[in-house]
Scaffold this active site. Sequence first.
Site, mmCIF file in Angstrom:
data_model
loop_
_atom_site.group_PDB
_atom_site.id
_atom_site.type_symbol
_atom_site.label_atom_id
_atom_site.label_comp_id
_atom_site.label_asym_id
_atom_site.label_seq_id
_atom_site.Cartn_x
_atom_site.Cartn_y
_atom_site.Cartn_z
ATOM 1 N N GLY A 156 0.809 -1.214 0.000
ATOM 2 C CA GLY A 156 0.000 0.000 0.000
ATOM 3 C C GLY A 156 0.839 1.260 0.000
ATOM 4 O O GLY A 156 2.013 1.226 -0.371
ATOM 5 N N LEU A 198 0.426 3.618 -2.054
ATOM 6 C CA LEU A 198 0.795 3.473 -3.469
ATOM 7 C C LEU A 198 1.311 4.782 -4.060
ATOM 8 O O LEU A 198 0.815 5.855 -3.769
ATOM 9 C CB LEU A 198 -0.422 2.997 -4.268
ATOM 10 C CG LEU A 198 -1.007 1.652 -3.816
ATOM 11 C CD1 LEU A 198 -2.244 1.319 -4.640
ATOM 12 C CD2 LEU A 198 0.019 0.534 -3.911
ATOM 13 N N GLN A 222 3.513 6.332 -7.896
ATOM 14 C CA GLN A 222 3.588 6.136 -9.341
ATOM 15 C C GLN A 222 4.351 4.851 -9.722
ATOM 16 O O GLN A 222 4.054 4.216 -10.723
ATOM 17 C CB GLN A 222 4.238 7.378 -9.971
ATOM 18 C CG GLN A 222 4.006 7.525 -11.453
ATOM 19 C CD GLN A 222 2.538 7.410 -11.870
ATOM 20 O OE1 GLN A 222 1.656 7.982 -11.226
ATOM 21 N NE2 GLN A 222 2.272 6.631 -12.907
ATOM 22 N N HIS A 258 4.335 1.970 -8.124
ATOM 23 C CA HIS A 258 3.382 0.841 -8.065
ATOM 24 C C HIS A 258 2.436 0.882 -9.268
ATOM 25 O O HIS A 258 2.127 -0.147 -9.854
ATOM 26 C CB HIS A 258 2.502 0.930 -6.801
ATOM 27 C CG HIS A 258 3.241 0.766 -5.508
ATOM 28 N ND1 HIS A 258 3.359 1.782 -4.595
ATOM 29 C CD2 HIS A 258 3.874 -0.300 -4.974
ATOM 30 C CE1 HIS A 258 4.023 1.353 -3.533
ATOM 31 N NE2 HIS A 258 4.361 0.098 -3.741
ATOM 32 N N GLY A 306 9.191 -4.217 -8.417
ATOM 33 C CA GLY A 306 10.043 -3.068 -8.736
ATOM 34 C C GLY A 306 11.499 -3.398 -8.445
ATOM 35 O O GLY A 306 11.812 -4.069 -7.455
ATOM 36 N N GLN A 328 15.290 -8.227 -3.138
ATOM 37 C CA GLN A 328 13.997 -8.907 -2.967
ATOM 38 C C GLN A 328 13.586 -9.594 -4.267
ATOM 39 O O GLN A 328 13.104 -10.737 -4.265
ATOM 40 C CB GLN A 328 12.940 -7.885 -2.543
ATOM 41 C CG GLN A 328 11.512 -8.379 -2.674
ATOM 42 C CD GLN A 328 10.502 -7.407 -2.116
ATOM 43 O OE1 GLN A 328 10.303 -7.340 -0.911
ATOM 44 N NE2 GLN A 328 9.851 -6.638 -2.972
HETATM 45 O O1 PAF Z 1 7.998 -4.839 -1.844
HETATM 46 C C1 PAF Z 1 7.018 -4.883 -1.060
HETATM 47 O O2 PAF Z 1 6.190 -3.970 -1.001
HETATM 48 C C2 PAF Z 1 6.837 -6.098 -0.165
HETATM 49 O O3 PAF Z 1 8.059 -6.576 0.257
HETATM 50 C C3 PAF Z 1 5.995 -7.209 -0.800
HETATM 51 C C4 PAF Z 1 6.657 -7.799 -2.029
HETATM 52 C C5 PAF Z 1 4.622 -6.661 -1.174
HETATM 53 C C6 PAF Z 1 5.799 -8.341 0.201
HETATM 54 O O4 PAF Z 1 5.163 -7.904 1.349
#
Ligand code: PAF
Length: 292
Positions: free
Chosen positions: A41, A43, A45, A47, A159, A165
């Site tokens: 959340g 959010l 640009q 996202h 992203g 990640q």
């Molecule tokens: O990058 C994020 O916002 C979080 O790490 C994710 C991938 C939504 C997992 O909670």
Amino acid sequence: MFALNLNKIPMPIFYGKAALIDYLKSIKTPNSTIGFVPTMGALHQGHLSLMQQSLAENQNTVVSVFVNPTQFNNPEDLSKYPRTLEADIEKIAGLSTDIILYAPSVEDIYEGKVLSQEFDFDGLENQMEGKFRPGHFNGVGTIVKRLFEIVTPTNAYFGEKDFQQFQIVKKMVSKNNLSVNVIGCPIYREPSGLAMSSRNERLTAQNRADAALIFEILNLAKEKFKTNSAAEVKEWVEKSFETNALFELEYFQIADETTLTPCINKISTQKYRAFIAVIVNNIRLIDTISLN
Ligand code: PAF
């Protein structure tokens, strides 16, 4: 203050997995694909650009909004994480009312056991964010795997600001033989160059402007890496931050893009990236840049 009437938003919103799973089953056809954008959340640009890519490449797009407690190693960071569901819904609906939103509760996801699964990411988890945020990637692996099981996406969009990640999720998918394509999308930046992040909302206007220095330094580091060793560039970056009281440099690392291990001796055929984490007024910001 304007209050949003969620019942009037003409888009499918689910707060529980059972109803979402039923709905996805009902709209699925033999050749249709599901694109998935997991978010926490607040959010921005960046996202929305992931959602746009998913909408362009899939028949159906699911977005999740869930602040995942198991990936926060710092309780204060978790409690201060921005939660702006109404504004998020407005932004999503502004982009497309075809997007399917999943905004579960902690109970819906964890069913009474708010715990991480233990993962082996072949050492990716021991570098950078993994070193400074113990347990973080087990939390990320746990939630992403669970969301993939619920949403059953064909394509999932991440992203590249959180490049570690992104590599971790790809590893989790290949080790668990999941049939989802993990797609990395370019970093979205503010006009100043600061990488867009939900955490930027917590910066003062002045600090937000000052934080443009992070990307400036990354660009200079990229330039220096052409003619200097990784160790020399690292030393230069560390010195640059030492003289600036506003910033606390947590780490700067030049690493192999795939294994994420630190670059010791440059190999011309290898792809490298610089990774940085900086604390500005108690707010932790990360960024990355491809070096070659
Ligand atoms: O990058 C994020 O916002 C979080 O790490 C994710 C991938 C939504 C997992 O909670």
